[in-house]
Design a protein around this motif. Structure first.
Motif, PDB file in Angstrom:
ATOM      1  N   MET A 163      -3.050   1.768  -7.939  1.00  0.00           N
ATOM      2  CA  MET A 163      -3.848   2.146  -7.064  1.00  0.00           C
ATOM      3  C   MET A 163      -5.027   0.009  -6.674  1.00  0.00           C
ATOM      4  SD  MET A 163      -5.678   4.716  -5.584  1.00  0.00           S
ATOM      5  CE  MET A 163      -4.571   6.118  -5.164  1.00  0.00           C
ATOM      6  N   LYS A 164      -4.832  -0.136  -5.395  1.00  0.00           N
ATOM      7  CA  LYS A 164      -5.723  -1.043  -4.865  1.00  0.00           C
ATOM      8  C   LYS A 164      -6.548  -0.602  -4.425  1.00  0.00           C
ATOM      9  CE  LYS A 164      -1.744  -4.056  -4.691  1.00  0.00           C
ATOM     10  NZ  LYS A 164      -0.959  -5.187  -2.854  1.00  0.00           N
ATOM     11  N   THR A 165      -8.071  -1.562  -4.689  1.00  0.00           N
ATOM     12  CA  THR A 165      -9.312  -1.209  -3.662  1.00  0.00           C
ATOM     13  C   THR A 165      -9.331  -0.759  -2.568  1.00  0.00           C
ATOM     14  OG1 THR A 165     -10.317  -2.661  -5.611  1.00  0.00           O
ATOM     15  CG2 THR A 165     -11.616  -1.955  -3.864  1.00  0.00           C
ATOM     16  N   SER A 166      -7.994  -1.666  -1.935  1.00  0.00           N
ATOM     17  CA  SER A 166      -8.497  -1.135  -0.817  1.00  0.00           C
ATOM     18  C   SER A 166      -7.839  -0.058   0.454  1.00  0.00           C
ATOM     19  CB  SER A 166      -7.730  -3.220   0.112  1.00  0.00           C
ATOM     20  OG  SER A 166      -5.852  -2.329  -0.389  1.00  0.00           O
ATOM     21  N   GLU A 167      -6.651   0.500  -1.012  1.00  0.00           N
ATOM     22  CA  GLU A 167      -6.689   1.469  -0.902  1.00  0.00           C
ATOM     23  C   GLU A 167      -7.719   2.623  -0.924  1.00  0.00           C
ATOM     24  OE1 GLU A 167      -2.832   2.059  -3.560  1.00  0.00           O
ATOM     25  OE2 GLU A 167      -1.690   0.401  -2.660  1.00  0.00           O
ATOM     26  N   ILE A 168      -8.053   2.574  -2.410  1.00  0.00           N
ATOM     27  CA  ILE A 168      -9.074   3.357  -2.255  1.00  0.00           C
ATOM     28  C   ILE A 168     -10.025   3.719  -1.483  1.00  0.00           C
ATOM     29  CG2 ILE A 168     -10.865   3.838  -4.053  1.00  0.00           C
ATOM     30  CD1 ILE A 168      -9.246   2.652  -5.963  1.00  0.00           C
ATOM     31  N   LYS A 169     -10.616   2.338  -0.954  1.00  0.00           N
ATOM     32  CA  LYS A 169     -11.956   1.967   0.490  1.00  0.00           C
ATOM     33  C   LYS A 169     -11.001   3.278   1.254  1.00  0.00           C
ATOM     34  CE  LYS A 169     -14.156  -1.446  -0.943  1.00  0.00           C
ATOM     35  NZ  LYS A 169     -14.156  -2.763  -0.860  1.00  0.00           N
TER      36      LYS A 169
END
Length: 67
Positions: free
Chosen positions: A1-7
């Protein structure tokens, strides 16, 4: 899971994902103790996902306190 997805997730979803990832990590550790995993890098990946989720959650908490 990428940080952009988490945000893109809501705070409630992040908390739920943290719990899910922690449960998954415990299962992986137990399975690895009994018999070696096919891909032991899954342990590292799971720990890093938890760290990313917690980092974004903490960042949001700090931003709320400042505002």
């Amino acid at each position: 899971m990428k940080t952009s997805e988490i945000k893109e997730l809501t705070t409630k979803e992040i908390v739920e994902r943290i719990q899910t990832e922690q449960e998954n990590l415990v299962r992986l550790r137990l399975n690895h103790a009994v018999s070696p995993l096919d891909n032991p890098n899954k342990l590292t990946e799971s720990k890093r996902n938890i760290a990313r989720l917690k980092t974004v959650l903490r960042d949001r908490e700090l931003n709320e306190k400042l505002n």
